[in-house]
Motif scaffolding. Structure first.
Motif, PDB file in Angstrom:
ATOM      1  N   SER A  27       0.761  -1.413   0.038  1.00 34.91           N
ATOM      2  CA  SER A  27      -0.039   0.084  -0.045  1.00 34.91           C
ATOM      3  C   SER A  27       0.708   1.039   0.163  1.00 34.91           C
ATOM      4  N   ALA A  28       1.699   1.229   0.855  1.00 33.78           N
ATOM      5  CA  ALA A  28       2.772   2.339   0.894  1.00 33.78           C
ATOM      6  C   ALA A  28       3.626   2.652  -0.304  1.00 33.78           C
ATOM      7  N   GLU A  29       4.094   1.566  -0.910  1.00 31.20           N
ATOM      8  CA  GLU A  29       4.749   1.492  -2.172  1.00 31.20           C
ATOM      9  C   GLU A  29       4.065   2.009  -3.218  1.00 31.20           C
ATOM     10  N   ALA A  30       3.106   1.521  -3.375  1.00 29.66           N
ATOM     11  CA  ALA A  30       2.209   1.581  -4.644  1.00 29.66           C
ATOM     12  C   ALA A  30       1.040   2.695  -4.521  1.00 29.66           C
ATOM     13  N   ARG A  31       1.139   3.479  -3.362  1.00 30.11           N
ATOM     14  CA  ARG A  31       0.299   4.732  -2.916  1.00 30.11           C
ATOM     15  C   ARG A  31      -1.014   4.559  -3.125  1.00 30.11           C
ATOM     16  N   VAL A  32      -1.515   3.191  -2.904  1.00 33.89           N
ATOM     17  CA  VAL A  32      -3.035   2.721  -2.869  1.00 33.89           C
ATOM     18  C   VAL A  32      -3.557   2.336  -1.605  1.00 33.89           C
ATOM     19  N   SER A  33      -4.696   2.483  -1.352  1.00 32.83           N
ATOM     20  CA  SER A  33      -5.118   1.984   0.082  1.00 32.83           C
ATOM     21  C   SER A  33      -5.312   0.658   0.499  1.00 32.83           C
ATOM     22  N   LEU A  34      -4.765   0.525   1.670  1.00 29.03           N
ATOM     23  CA  LEU A  34      -4.582  -1.032   1.966  1.00 29.03           C
ATOM     24  C   LEU A  34      -5.909  -1.756   1.584  1.00 29.03           C
ATOM     25  N   GLY A  35      -7.059  -1.139   2.201  1.00 29.70           N
ATOM     26  CA  GLY A  35      -8.253  -1.887   1.819  1.00 29.70           C
ATOM     27  C   GLY A  35      -8.609  -1.930   0.515  1.00 29.70           C
ATOM     28  N   TYR A  36      -8.252  -1.311  -0.290  1.00 29.95           N
ATOM     29  CA  TYR A  36      -8.580  -1.414  -1.933  1.00 29.95           C
ATOM     30  C   TYR A  36      -7.668  -2.534  -2.535  1.00 29.95           C
ATOM     31  N   ILE A  37      -6.631  -2.534  -1.957  1.00 28.40           N
ATOM     32  CA  ILE A  37      -5.727  -3.778  -2.297  1.00 28.40           C
ATOM     33  C   ILE A  37      -5.969  -5.107  -1.911  1.00 28.40           C
ATOM     34  N   SER A  38      -6.632  -4.901  -0.582  1.00 24.58           N
ATOM     35  CA  SER A  38      -7.130  -6.354   0.132  1.00 24.58           C
ATOM     36  C   SER A  38      -8.313  -6.642  -0.847  1.00 24.58           C
ATOM     37  N   GLU A  39      -9.142  -5.697  -1.258  1.00 25.91           N
ATOM     38  CA  GLU A  39     -10.483  -6.189  -2.121  1.00 25.91           C
ATOM     39  C   GLU A  39     -10.058  -6.682  -3.237  1.00 25.91           C
ATOM     40  N   ILE A  40      -8.989  -5.996  -3.980  1.00 27.22           N
ATOM     41  CA  ILE A  40      -8.328  -6.436  -5.300  1.00 27.22           C
ATOM     42  C   ILE A  40      -7.935  -7.872  -5.161  1.00 27.22           C
ATOM     43  N   ALA A  47      -9.260  -3.763 -10.712  1.00 23.48           N
ATOM     44  CA  ALA A  47      -8.160  -3.019 -10.772  1.00 23.48           C
ATOM     45  C   ALA A  47      -8.012  -2.316 -12.095  1.00 23.48           C
ATOM     46  N   SER A  48      -7.987  -1.069 -11.966  1.00 19.75           N
ATOM     47  CA  SER A  48      -7.648  -0.092 -13.454  1.00 19.75           C
ATOM     48  C   SER A  48      -6.363  -0.590 -13.963  1.00 19.75           C
ATOM     49  N   SER A  49      -6.126  -0.278 -15.112  1.00 17.35           N
ATOM     50  CA  SER A  49      -4.777  -0.545 -15.694  1.00 17.35           C
ATOM     51  C   SER A  49      -3.522   0.273 -14.839  1.00 17.35           C
ATOM     52  N   GLU A  50      -4.057   1.548 -14.539  1.00 16.53           N
ATOM     53  CA  GLU A  50      -2.985   2.224 -13.956  1.00 16.53           C
ATOM     54  C   GLU A  50      -2.926   1.841 -12.380  1.00 16.53           C
ATOM     55  N   LEU A  51      -3.961   1.286 -11.867  1.00 21.91           N
ATOM     56  CA  LEU A  51      -3.654   0.687 -10.534  1.00 21.91           C
ATOM     57  C   LEU A  51      -2.899  -0.472 -10.625  1.00 21.91           C
ATOM     58  N   LEU A  52      -3.433  -1.306 -11.566  1.00 20.97           N
ATOM     59  CA  LEU A  52      -2.378  -2.534 -11.782  1.00 20.97           C
ATOM     60  C   LEU A  52      -0.922  -2.271 -12.087  1.00 20.97           C
ATOM     61  N   ALA A  53      -0.635  -1.230 -12.874  1.00 19.30           N
ATOM     62  CA  ALA A  53       0.820  -1.037 -13.059  1.00 19.30           C
ATOM     63  C   ALA A  53       1.300  -0.429 -11.709  1.00 19.30           C
ATOM     64  N   SER A  54       0.678   0.317 -10.779  1.00 23.48           N
ATOM     65  CA  SER A  54       1.289   0.784  -9.708  1.00 23.48           C
ATOM     66  C   SER A  54       1.610  -0.484  -8.400  1.00 23.48           C
ATOM     67  N   LEU A  55       0.581  -1.513  -8.630  1.00 19.05           N
ATOM     68  CA  LEU A  55       0.880  -2.548  -7.814  1.00 19.05           C
ATOM     69  C   LEU A  55       1.986  -3.491  -8.294  1.00 19.05           C
ATOM     70  N   CYS A  56       2.114  -3.643  -9.617  1.00 15.35           N
ATOM     71  CA  CYS A  56       3.267  -4.293 -10.261  1.00 15.35           C
ATOM     72  C   CYS A  56       4.694  -3.625  -9.759  1.00 15.35           C
ATOM     73  N   GLY A  57       4.498  -2.318  -9.793  1.00 16.53           N
ATOM     74  CA  GLY A  57       5.912  -1.472  -9.627  1.00 16.53           C
ATOM     75  C   GLY A  57       6.183  -1.721  -8.246  1.00 16.53           C
ATOM     76  N   ALA A  58       5.205  -1.910  -7.334  1.00 15.06           N
ATOM     77  CA  ALA A  58       5.447  -2.168  -5.900  1.00 15.06           C
ATOM     78  C   ALA A  58       6.013  -3.361  -5.527  1.00 15.06           C
ATOM     79  N   LEU A  59       5.423  -4.509  -6.345  1.00 18.40           N
ATOM     80  CA  LEU A  59       5.765  -5.941  -6.207  1.00 18.40           C
ATOM     81  C   LEU A  59       6.983  -6.263  -6.739  1.00 18.40           C
ATOM     82  N   ASP A  60       7.288  -5.138  -7.727  1.00 18.34           N
ATOM     83  CA  ASP A  60       8.698  -5.511  -8.565  1.00 18.34           C
ATOM     84  C   ASP A  60       8.497  -6.682  -9.522  1.00 18.34           C
ATOM     85  N   VAL A  61       7.483  -6.529 -10.362  1.00 18.53           N
ATOM     86  CA  VAL A  61       7.036  -7.826 -11.136  1.00 18.53           C
ATOM     87  C   VAL A  61       6.655  -7.122 -12.286  1.00 18.53           C
TER      88      VAL A  61
END
Length: 103
Positions: A27-40, A47-61
């Motif tokens: 959540s901190a790395e992707a700048r997305v709320s913890l609750g929203y990531i949990s729901e995803i 997940a929108s394409s922008e959000l997905l890109a942010s999560l992938c960046g945070a996960l380094d994948v």
């Protein structure tokens, strides 16, 4: 029915767990709320394409790796749900088999 969002959530969670990250860290790395990531991750939100890109960046994948894994999971579920064809003999063959078994 195959739900893309559920499979995407499972893949993202697996990457997070493999990296030993908590939801809070992602959540901190992707700048997305913890609750929203949990729901995803639970397949409850898309997940929108922008959000997905942010999560992938945070996960380094790479996004392509996540999408490939989801695609493979979709293919497996589709194969598992495919009806099993039951062979049906033509009428002439059934009659012949019936006659042969009666003899």
């Amino acid at each position: 029915m195959v739900l893309f969002r559920r499979l995407l959530g499972e893949v993202l969670r697996a990457h997070r767990v493999d990296r030993g990250m908590t939801l809070r860290e992602v959540s901190a790395e992707a700048r997305v709320s913890l609750g929203y990531i949990s729901e995803i991750e639970r397949g409850q939100k898309e997940a929108s394409s922008e959000l997905l890109a942010s999560l992938c960046g945070a996960l380094d994948v790479p996004l392509s790796s996540v999408l490939r894994s989801v695609s493979d999971a979709v293919a497996l579920e589709e194969a598992a749900m495919a009806p099993t064809p039951i062979p049906v003999l033509p009428v002439d063959a059934r009659v012949a088999a019936s006659v042969a078994s009666a003899a």
